[in-house]
Design a protein around this motif. Structure first.
Motif, mmCIF file in Angstrom:
data_model
loop_
_atom_site.group_PDB
_atom_site.id
_atom_site.type_symbol
_atom_site.label_atom_id
_atom_site.label_comp_id
_atom_site.label_asym_id
_atom_site.label_seq_id
_atom_site.Cartn_x
_atom_site.Cartn_y
_atom_site.Cartn_z
ATOM 1 N N ASP A 515 35.568 46.756 50.815
ATOM 2 C CA ASP A 515 34.378 47.267 50.139
ATOM 3 C C ASP A 515 34.548 47.094 48.628
ATOM 4 O OD1 ASP A 515 32.049 48.452 49.364
ATOM 5 O OD2 ASP A 515 32.436 50.402 50.280
ATOM 6 N N LEU A 516 33.736 46.212 48.060
ATOM 7 C CA LEU A 516 33.744 45.944 46.617
ATOM 8 C C LEU A 516 32.375 46.243 46.015
ATOM 9 C CD1 LEU A 516 35.619 42.509 46.717
ATOM 10 C CD2 LEU A 516 36.600 44.761 46.295
ATOM 11 N N SER A 517 31.569 47.048 46.697
ATOM 12 C CA SER A 517 30.195 47.294 46.275
ATOM 13 C C SER A 517 30.126 48.074 44.975
ATOM 14 C CB SER A 517 29.440 48.041 47.383
ATOM 15 O OG SER A 517 30.070 49.265 47.701
ATOM 16 N N ASN A 518 28.990 47.935 44.301
ATOM 17 C CA ASN A 518 28.670 48.667 43.070
ATOM 18 C C ASN A 518 29.698 48.403 41.967
ATOM 19 O OD1 ASN A 518 27.151 50.244 41.403
ATOM 20 N ND2 ASN A 518 27.866 52.188 42.217
ATOM 21 N N ASN A 519 29.902 47.113 41.692
ATOM 22 C CA ASN A 519 30.689 46.690 40.546
ATOM 23 C C ASN A 519 29.860 45.666 39.774
ATOM 24 O OD1 ASN A 519 33.578 47.860 40.499
ATOM 25 N ND2 ASN A 519 33.279 47.385 42.671
ATOM 26 N N SER A 520 30.494 44.788 39.054
ATOM 27 C CA SER A 520 29.772 43.746 38.318
ATOM 28 C C SER A 520 30.333 42.376 38.671
ATOM 29 C CB SER A 520 29.878 44.000 36.802
ATOM 30 O OG SER A 520 29.290 45.231 36.450
ATOM 31 N N LEU A 521 30.590 42.172 39.931
ATOM 32 C CA LEU A 521 31.118 40.894 40.397
ATOM 33 C C LEU A 521 29.991 39.866 40.427
ATOM 34 C CD1 LEU A 521 33.319 42.243 43.325
ATOM 35 C CD2 LEU A 521 34.028 41.679 40.997
ATOM 36 N N TYR A 522 30.319 38.627 40.108
ATOM 37 C CA TYR A 522 29.296 37.580 40.074
ATOM 38 C C TYR A 522 29.847 36.330 40.738
ATOM 39 C CZ TYR A 522 32.036 36.173 35.966
ATOM 40 O OH TYR A 522 33.052 35.821 35.117
ATOM 41 N N GLY A 523 28.989 35.332 40.812
ATOM 42 C CA GLY A 523 29.401 34.089 41.444
ATOM 43 C C GLY A 523 29.102 34.105 42.934
ATOM 44 N N PRO A 524 29.415 33.028 43.627
ATOM 45 C CA PRO A 524 29.101 32.931 45.059
ATOM 46 C C PRO A 524 30.114 33.664 45.934
ATOM 47 C CG PRO A 524 30.171 30.926 44.316
ATOM 48 C CD PRO A 524 29.993 31.781 43.089
ATOM 49 N N ILE A 525 29.701 33.931 47.150
ATOM 50 C CA ILE A 525 30.619 34.471 48.162
ATOM 51 C C ILE A 525 31.434 33.302 48.706
ATOM 52 C CG2 ILE A 525 30.799 35.647 50.389
ATOM 53 C CD1 ILE A 525 28.101 36.953 49.798
ATOM 54 N N PRO A 526 32.766 33.365 48.636
ATOM 55 C CA PRO A 526 33.582 32.225 49.090
ATOM 56 C C PRO A 526 33.355 31.911 50.564
ATOM 57 C CG PRO A 526 34.912 33.768 47.806
ATOM 58 C CD PRO A 526 33.595 34.446 48.070
ATOM 59 N N THR A 527 33.238 30.649 50.879
ATOM 60 C CA THR A 527 33.079 30.201 52.266
ATOM 61 C C THR A 527 34.263 30.619 53.116
ATOM 62 O OG1 THR A 527 31.806 28.308 51.492
ATOM 63 C CG2 THR A 527 32.703 28.178 53.714
ATOM 64 N N SER A 528 35.432 30.703 52.490
ATOM 65 C CA SER A 528 36.656 31.020 53.238
ATOM 66 C C SER A 528 36.628 32.416 53.843
ATOM 67 C CB SER A 528 37.869 30.887 52.316
ATOM 68 O OG SER A 528 37.719 31.727 51.176
ATOM 69 N N PHE A 529 35.749 33.314 53.365
ATOM 70 C CA PHE A 529 35.685 34.669 53.922
ATOM 71 C C PHE A 529 35.445 34.635 55.428
ATOM 72 C CE2 PHE A 529 34.982 38.250 50.713
ATOM 73 C CZ PHE A 529 35.865 37.677 49.824
ATOM 74 N N GLY A 530 34.615 33.735 55.871
ATOM 75 C CA GLY A 530 34.298 33.686 57.291
ATOM 76 C C GLY A 530 35.259 32.856 58.107
ATOM 77 N N ILE A 531 36.238 32.257 57.449
ATOM 78 C CA ILE A 531 37.176 31.381 58.151
ATOM 79 C C ILE A 531 38.500 32.082 58.410
ATOM 80 C CG2 ILE A 531 38.446 29.198 58.008
ATOM 81 C CD1 ILE A 531 36.148 28.145 56.263
ATOM 82 N N LEU A 532 39.024 32.760 57.371
ATOM 83 C CA LEU A 532 40.362 33.325 57.476
ATOM 84 C C LEU A 532 40.376 34.796 57.885
ATOM 85 C CD1 LEU A 532 42.007 31.671 54.349
ATOM 86 C CD2 LEU A 532 42.188 30.969 56.732
ATOM 87 N N GLN A 533 39.348 35.541 57.499
ATOM 88 C CA GLN A 533 39.390 36.986 57.724
ATOM 89 C C GLN A 533 38.769 37.348 59.075
ATOM 90 O OE1 GLN A 533 37.574 38.156 53.949
ATOM 91 N NE2 GLN A 533 39.513 39.052 53.347
ATOM 92 N N GLN A 534 39.398 36.930 60.130
ATOM 93 C CA GLN A 534 38.835 37.114 61.462
ATOM 94 C C GLN A 534 38.944 38.553 61.967
ATOM 95 O OE1 GLN A 534 37.091 34.735 63.407
ATOM 96 N NE2 GLN A 534 37.085 33.880 61.343
ATOM 97 N N ASN A 535 39.726 39.398 61.284
ATOM 98 C CA ASN A 535 39.855 40.791 61.717
ATOM 99 C C ASN A 535 38.856 41.712 61.022
ATOM 100 O OD1 ASN A 535 42.164 40.282 63.377
ATOM 101 N ND2 ASN A 535 43.414 40.175 61.522
ATOM 102 N N LEU A 536 38.063 41.193 60.112
ATOM 103 C CA LEU A 536 37.203 42.016 59.280
ATOM 104 C C LEU A 536 36.141 42.734 60.121
ATOM 105 C CD1 LEU A 536 37.431 42.346 56.222
ATOM 106 C CD2 LEU A 536 35.487 40.812 55.988
ATOM 107 N N THR A 537 36.050 44.060 59.944
ATOM 108 C CA THR A 537 35.002 44.850 60.608
ATOM 109 C C THR A 537 33.992 45.398 59.612
ATOM 110 O OG1 THR A 537 36.287 46.916 60.497
ATOM 111 C CG2 THR A 537 36.593 45.538 62.439
ATOM 112 N N ILE A 538 34.399 45.605 58.366
ATOM 113 C CA ILE A 538 33.504 46.126 57.335
ATOM 114 C C ILE A 538 33.584 45.230 56.110
ATOM 115 C CG2 ILE A 538 33.096 48.024 55.723
ATOM 116 C CD1 ILE A 538 33.952 49.959 57.858
ATOM 117 N N LEU A 539 32.425 44.753 55.644
ATOM 118 C CA LEU A 539 32.348 43.943 54.439
ATOM 119 C C LEU A 539 31.214 44.481 53.575
ATOM 120 C CD1 LEU A 539 33.214 41.558 52.727
ATOM 121 C CD2 LEU A 539 31.745 40.067 54.109
ATOM 122 N N GLY A 540 31.576 45.177 52.498
ATOM 123 C CA GLY A 540 30.597 45.765 51.595
ATOM 124 C C GLY A 540 30.641 45.092 50.245
ATOM 125 N N LEU A 541 29.590 44.336 49.919
ATOM 126 C CA LEU A 541 29.500 43.615 48.646
ATOM 127 C C LEU A 541 28.215 43.975 47.903
ATOM 128 C CD1 LEU A 541 30.640 40.071 49.890
ATOM 129 C CD2 LEU A 541 32.035 41.815 48.769
#
Length: 987
Positions: A515-541
Motif C-alpha cells: 500500500d503506497l496510496s496517498n503520496n506523491s508518486l508519479y510515472g507509470p506503473i511498472p509492467t513487472s508488477f504483474g509478472i514477478l509479484q504473484q503472491n500479491l493480494t493487496i495493491l493500493g496505489l
C-alpha cells in the motif's frame, strides 16, 4: 559420525513425545491381549473415519496400530490416543470442511470400557457433535489422562467421572463454533473424588449454576497444580486467603469471566504461582503492587479488565523472574520508568490501549530477552530514544537480539526514526503507523547493498503509514535487495513520498500486501508488477500522481483481492485482459482517472466484488450487461461515467439504461451523469445498511418518490442536488433518522419547508438552496441543534429572521440565507453562534444597523490555522475489515462514501468554490440589503475575518481606523454606501 550417533536418541525422544503416531517400542515384542483387540475393533466400527486414519487397525497385534500403546510385559492396551492430528482454529466454512475431513465422528461404543488397563484416552479435536459424554468413562479405574476437549460434546458432565481416583489430567474444554451452549455442570462435588488430579481444564464449560461454591470443591484437591476455567461464566468474588488452599497451584487461568474487584487481592499471596491469567474480567480498580514481589511469577495476564495504576508504581517493582506482562486494554497511565530495564527476563510486554504518555526510556536496551513489545494506542508523544542503554550486556552486542515484534501504532511519536531500529536482526514485525514521525525514511530500509548480510533480514511486516515521513522513492531502490527480501507486508501510505514507482519493487517476490496510496508518486506503473509479484493480494496505489496506462500484466495477479489506483492521472483502454486471472478480486477501484472500458458485450467478470469504484471512467452512454454477474456488490460508484437515459430501477431484471443489481447496498453513487426522466417508482434494494445515496448532478425530472425514505432508513448521506426535481419533499425522508447531510439544492422543489425535517435531530448539513420554497423559517428548526451547515439561499422565504436562530446551534459553521425576502433588523443574538465562520445574508430586505455584538463572533476573532476537511458520511462504516490494517484504519481513498462540504464565496468580485480549505475561510457578507448607520468599531475585533462585504447598503460615517488591524482580510468591499473620510490601509 557425530550426526549418526544422535539418530537413535532422537528417535527415542520422538517416540516418548508423540506416542499416538509411533507404537510402543517395547510392545513390539508381544502381541496385544485378544480382549483388547476385539474391544478396539468394535469401537472402530462405530466411528466414521473419512481420512482413513485407522487404516492400520487390522491384524492380530493391536500394539502396532496407529494411536495405540501397550504395556511392555503383558501386551495390555494402556493408551488410546486418537487426537485429531490436524486441528484448526479458524472456524470459517472452508476450515470447517477441512476440520471435518480429519475428524473422527459417529458413536463411542461402550466396548471401550473392556480395556481394563487403559491409562490414557485422548479423543480431542474430533467431531462428536451433540453427543453426551458417555457415563462408562467413569469406569476406567486405572485412567490417568483423559482429554475430551473440543469434540462437540454437549449436556451435563457425568458425575461418575469423580470415580477416576487415579486421574491426573482432565481436559473437557469445549468451544462455541456451533454457536450453542455445549457442556455444563450443576455442581462440582464430583471433583472431590479426583484425589490424584494435577491438571484440570474446563474452558468454556458453563459453570453458571455452580455459583461461588466452585472454589470450595477445588480446595479439596491436594495435588492440583494447574487450573484452567476460562470463559466459564463465573462471577462474584473469591473467598479471602484464609479460606484458600491453593498453595500448590502453579498455573491459574480464570480469564474471560465476570469476577469483581478485589479478587486480585485474594491471589496476590499465592506464592507458588508461575502463571496467572485474569484477563477480560470486571476487575475495575487498582492493580495490587505486590504482584511484583511474588517469587515464582513468570507470566501475568491482566488485559482488558478495567484496571488502573501508575506506570511508575506498577513497573517499578522487583519482578525478579517475570517473562510476560500483559496489561493491554486497561488504564495504566503516566511515564514508563527507567527501571523497566531491570526486568532482565522480560520477553513480552503488552501495554496497548492504555494511557501511557511521554517517551520510551532508553533503558529498554538492557532487555536482551525481549521478543515482543506492544505499546500501541497510547499517548507516547516524544521521539524514540536516539541511543539505547546497556546494549553491551547482550551477547550479540546488538539491540534486542531476539526481538520479533515492535508495535507503537497510533501514538503521538514525533521526530526521526533512530538508527538502532536497523540493527534488530530478528525483527519480523515493525508497526509505527498513525503517528507524527517526520524526516527521511532511514537508509536501512532501502540501502546497505554493500553489506553481505544487511539489516532487518527477517522483516516480514513493515507499516510506517499515516506519518509525515519523506523520501524520494528512488532512494529506496534497494528495497528488493538482501535487507528486506522476506518482506510480505509493506505499507507506506499517507506519507510524503515522491518519485517514480520502481521496477525493483516487483523483485520483492514474497510481498503479499503493498500500500503506497496517498503520496506523491508519479510515472507509470511498472509492467513487472504483474509478472514477478504473484503472491500479491493487496495493491493500493490510490491518491498519487501516477500516469500512463494500466499494464495488462496486472491481470496475471491470480491472488489479488484488493486493487486501488483511484485518484491518479492514468489513462487508456481497459480490456478483459486486465482482469484475466483476477478470480479472487473483491475490491476494485479505478475511479477518478481517465480510463475507457472496452469489453465484449457478453463478457462475464471472472470475480465477485463487494466494492466497485469506476467513477470518472468512460462506461456509457449505454451499458453492457457484464454487471449482471455481480451478485454481492455493496459499494458501487458509477459517478461521472458518461451514462445517459433513464435512471436505473435496481430491479432483478436489470431494466433501465444502467443494469444495477438488486441486493443490499451500503453505498451507491450515480452522480455527474446525464440520467434523465423520473426516478423509478420502485427499487428492489434491501436497505437495512444503506448509508450513502447520491444521484446528484444529473437531469432527473419529476418528484422524489415517497418510497425513498422507507427503503433506506439507515441512510447517512442523501444527495439529489443539481437536478430538475419538482414538487414537495416526501415525508418518508423523516424516517432516515441517521442522516448527516441532506442536499436537495439546485432543483425546482416548491412549497413550504417540510415539517419532517424537525424529526432529523442528528442532521449536520442541510442544503435546500436554489429552489422555490416559500414561507417563514419554521420553528421546528430548533430541534436541529447538531447543524453545522444551513444553506437556504435563493428561495422565496420571507418573514423576519427569528432570534432563536442565535440559540442552541453551538456547532453551526455556515449560515446562508442569501437571495430571499427576509425583512427587519439583524437579530443581535446571532452573535451567540460561537462556531459561525460564514454568515451569508446577501440580497434580502434587511434594515437597521449592524449590532455591536457582531464584533464578538468567537470563531472570527482569530485566524483559522488548522485545516479540517468538512465531510460527512460512511467511510468508517463501509471499510471492509478484511482489508483494514486495524479497527480504525482503511486502505486507499476515503473520497467515495463521503459528502464533502463546499461553499461559493465572493472573493474580490470572483465567485470561488471552497471545499478542501473551507474550514480556513471566515466571511461576513451582508451586501445588497438596506442596512444603515455606522460600521461598528467592534467589528474590527474580528481579526480572523478573511472576507467582509458590506457593499450595496446605506451605511454612512467614517471607516474606523482600527480596521487596519484586520490583517487576515483578503477581500473587503464597502462600495456603494455613504462612507466618507480616510480609507485606512490594511497593511
Amino acid at each position: 559420525m557425530e550426526a549418526i550417533t544422535w539418530l537413535p536418541l532422537m528417535f527415542l525422544i520422538l517416540c516418548s513425545v508423540r506416542g499416538e503416531f509411533l507404537p510402543n517400542i517395547g510392545a513390539h515384542l508381544m502381541n496385544c491381549m485378544e480382549s483388547d483387540r476385539e474391544a478396539l475393533i468394535d469401537f472402530k466400527n462405530g466411528l466414521h473415519d473419512p481420512a482413513n486414519r485407522l487404516s492400520s487397525w487390522k491384524g492380530s497385534n493391536c500394539c502396532h496400530w496407529w494411536g495405540i500403546n501397550c504395556e511392555n510385559t503383558t501386551g495390555a492396551v494402556i493408551a488410546v490416543d486418537l487426537r485429531n492430528p490436524r486441528p484448526t482454529y479458524n472456524y470459517d466454512d472452508e476450515s470447517l470442511d477441512r476440520y471435518g475431513f480429519w475428524s473422527l465422528s459417529g458413536e463411542i461404543k461402550p466396548s471401550l470400557m473392556k480395556i481394563k488397563s487403559l491409562r490414557r484416552l485422548d479423543l480431542s479435536f474430533n467431531t462428536f457433535n451433540d453427543n453426551l459424554i458417555p457415563d462408562f468413562f467413569g469406569s476406567f479405574k486405572n485412567l490417568q489422562y483423559l482429554n475430551l476437549s473440543h469434540v462437540g460434546f454437549s449436556g451435563a458432565i457425568p458425575l461418575n467421572l469423580g470415580n477416576l481416583s487415579c486421574l491426573q489430567y482432565l481436559d473437557v474444554s469445549c468451544d462455541d463454533i456451533w454457536e450453542r451452549s455445549s457442556l455444563f455442570v450443576d455442581n462440582l462435588k464430583w471433583l472431590t473424588g479426583l484425589i490424584s488430579l494435577k491438571h484440570l481444564v474446563m474452558n468454556e464449560v458453563n459453570l453458571l449454576m455452580v455459583g461461588s461454591y466452585w472454589i470450595r470443591q477445588l480446595n479439596k484437591l491436594p495435588s492440583l497444580t494447574e487450573l484452567h476455567l476460562s470463559s466459564c461464566r463465573l462471577s462474584g468474588s473469591i473467598p479471602p486467603p484464609t479460606f484458600l488452599n491453593l498453595t500448590s497451584i502453579i498455573i491459574l487461568d480464570l480469564s474471560v469471566n465476570q469476577f469483581l474487584p478485589k479478587v486480585l487481592d485474594c491471589l496476590v499471596n499465592v506464592s507458588s504461582l508461575v502463571t496467572l491469567d485474569m484477563s477480560n474480567n470486571w476487575l475495575d480498580g487498582r492493580i495490587p503492587l505486590d504482584f511484583s514481589e511474588l517469587p515464582n511469577l513468570q507470566f501475568l495476564y491482566l488485559g482488558a479488565s478495567g484496571l488502573s495504576e501508575s506506570c511508575h508504581q506498577m513497573l517499578g517493582g522487583q519482578w525478579e523472574k517475570i517473562q510476560v506482562l500483559d496489561f493491554g486494554g486497561n488504564d495504566l497511565h503516566g511515564k514508563l520508568p527507567s527501571s523497566i530495564g531491570n526486568m532482565t527476563f522480560l520477553s513480552h510486554l503488552d501495554l496497548s490501549d492504555n494511557s501511557v504518555d511521554n517517551g520510551i526510556p532508553s533503558s529498554i536496551g538492557k532487555l536482551c530477552n525481549f521478543i515482543s513489545l506492544d505499546v500501541s494506542r497510547n499517548y507516547i508523544n516524544e521521539t524514540l530514544p536516539k541511543f539505547l542503554e546497556g546494549i553491551e550486556i547482550c551477547l550479540s552486542r546488538n539491540p534486542f537480539p531476539i526481538l520479533q515484534s515492535f508495535d507503537l501504532l497510533d501514538n503521538y511519536l514525533v521526530g526521526n526514526l533512530p538508527e538502532w531500529l536497523g540493527h534488530i536482526e530478528n525483527l519480523v514485525e515493525l508497526d509505527l503507523s498513525f503517528n507524527y514521525l517526520n524526516g527521511q525514511i532511514p537508509a536501512f530500509f532501502g540501502s546497505f547493498q554493500n553489506l553481505s548480510r544487511g539489516p532487518l533480514p527477517s522483516l516480514q511486516y513493515l507499516d510506517l503509514s499515516d506519518n509525515y515521513l519523506v523520501a524520494s522513492f528512488g532512494s529506496l531502490q534497494n528495497l528488493s535487495r538482501r535487507p528486506l527480501l522476506n518482506l510480505q507486508f509493506l505499507d507506506l501510505s499517507n506519507n510524503q513520498l515522491v518519485g517514480k514507482l520502481l521496477e525493483q519493487l516487483a523483485q520483492l517476490e514474497n510481498l503479499v500486501d503493498l500500500d503506497l496510496s496517498n503520496n506523491s508518486l508519479y510515472g507509470p506503473i511498472p509492467t513487472s508488477f504483474g509478472i514477478l509479484q504473484q503472491n500479491l493480494t493487496i495493491l493500493g496505489l490510490g491518491e498519487n500522481e501516477l500516469n500512463g496506462t494500466l499494464p495488462e500484466s496486472l491481470g496475471q495477479l491470480s491472488d489479488l483481492e484488493y486493487f486501488d489506483v483511484s485518484f491518479n492521472k492514468l489513462t487508456g483502454i481497459v480490456t478483459e485482459a486486465h482482469f484475466l486471472k483476477l478470480k479472487k478480486l473483491g475490491h476494485l477501484d479505478l475511479s477518478s482517472n481517465s480510463f475507457t472500458l472496452d469489453v465484449n458485450s457478453n463478457w462475464v467478470l471472472p470475480f465477485q466484488v463487494s466494492f466497485l469504484g469506476m467513477g470518472s471512467c468512460h462506461l456509457g452512454p449505454s451499458f453492457s450487461t457484464w454487471l449482471k454477474s455481480q451478485k454481492y456488490v455493496e459499494h458501487l460508484d458509477f459517478s461521472n461515467a458518461s451514462f445517459s437515459g433513464s435512471v436505473p430501477d435496481c430491479s432483478n431484471n436489470f431494466s433501465g439504461s444502467v443494469p444495477i443489481p438488486s441486493g443490499s447496498f451500503y453505498l451507491l453513487n450515480l452522480s455527474k451523469n446525464k440520467f434523465s426522466s423520473n426516478i423509478p417508482n420502485k427499487w428492489n434494494i434491501t436497505g437495512g445498511t444503506f448509508v450513502f445515496l447520491s444521484i446528484a448532478n444529473n437531469q432527473i425530472n419529476g418528484e422524489i418518490p415517497a418510497w425513498m425514505g422507507n427503503i433506506v432508513p439507515g441512510l447517512k448521506v442523501f444527495d439529489l442536488s443539481n437536478n430538475n426535481l419538482i414538487g414537495s419533499n416526501p415525508s418518508s425522508i423523516g424516517n432516515c433518522s441517521g442522516l448527516a447531510p441532506l442536499d436537495l439544492s439546485n432543483n425546482h422543489l416548491s412549497g413550504t419547508i417540510p415539517t419532517f425535517l424537525g424529526q432529523l435531530s442528528g442532521l449536520k448539513s442541510l442544503h435546500l438552496n436554489d429552489n422555490k420554497f416559500h414561507g417563514q423559517l419554521p420553528s421546528y428548526f430548533q430541534n436541529l441543534s447538531s447543524l453545522e451547515t444551513l444553506s437556504l439561499g435563493n428561495n422565496r422565504l420571507n418573514g423576519s429572521i427569528p432570534p432563536w436562530i442565535g440559540k442552541g446551534f453551538e456547532s453551526l459553521r455556515i449560515l446562508s440565507l442569501r437571495s430571499n425576502s427576509f425583512p427587519g433588523e439583524l437579530p443581535a443574538l446571532l452573535s451567540n453562534l460561537s462556531s459561525i465562520q460564514i454568515l451569508d445574508l446577501v440580497e434580502n430586505q434587511l434594515t437597521g444597523s449592524i449590532p455591536a455584538s457582531f464584533g464578538h463572533f468567537n470563531a472570527m476573532l482569530q485566524a483559522q490555522i488548522i485545516n479540517r476537511y468538512l465531510w460527512y458520511g460512511a467511510a468508517s462504516i463501509y471499510q471492509n475489515a478484511g482489508y483494514g490494517k486495524n479497527t480504525n484504519g482503511y486502505i486507499g481513498s476515503m473520497e467515495f462514501g463521503n459528502y464533502y462540504e463546499s461553499f461559493v464565496v465572493n472573493m474580490k468580485g470572483q465567485l470561488l468554490r471552497y471545499t478542501k480549505t473551507l474550514s480556513l475561510v471566515t466571511m461576513i457578507d451582508l451586501s445588497g440589503n438596506n442596512l444603515s448607520g455606522d460600521l461598528p468599531i467592534e467589528m474590527t475585533n474580528l481579526l480572523g475575518l478573511v472576507v467582509l462585504n458590506l457593499s450595496r447598503n446605506r451605511f454612512t460615517g467614517h471607516i474606523p481606523k482600527s480596521i487596519s488591524k484586520m490583517k487576515q482580510l483578503s477581500s473587503l468591499d464597502l462600495s456603494r454606501n455613504g462612507f466618507f473620510g480616510k480609507c485606512w490601509p490594511l497593511l
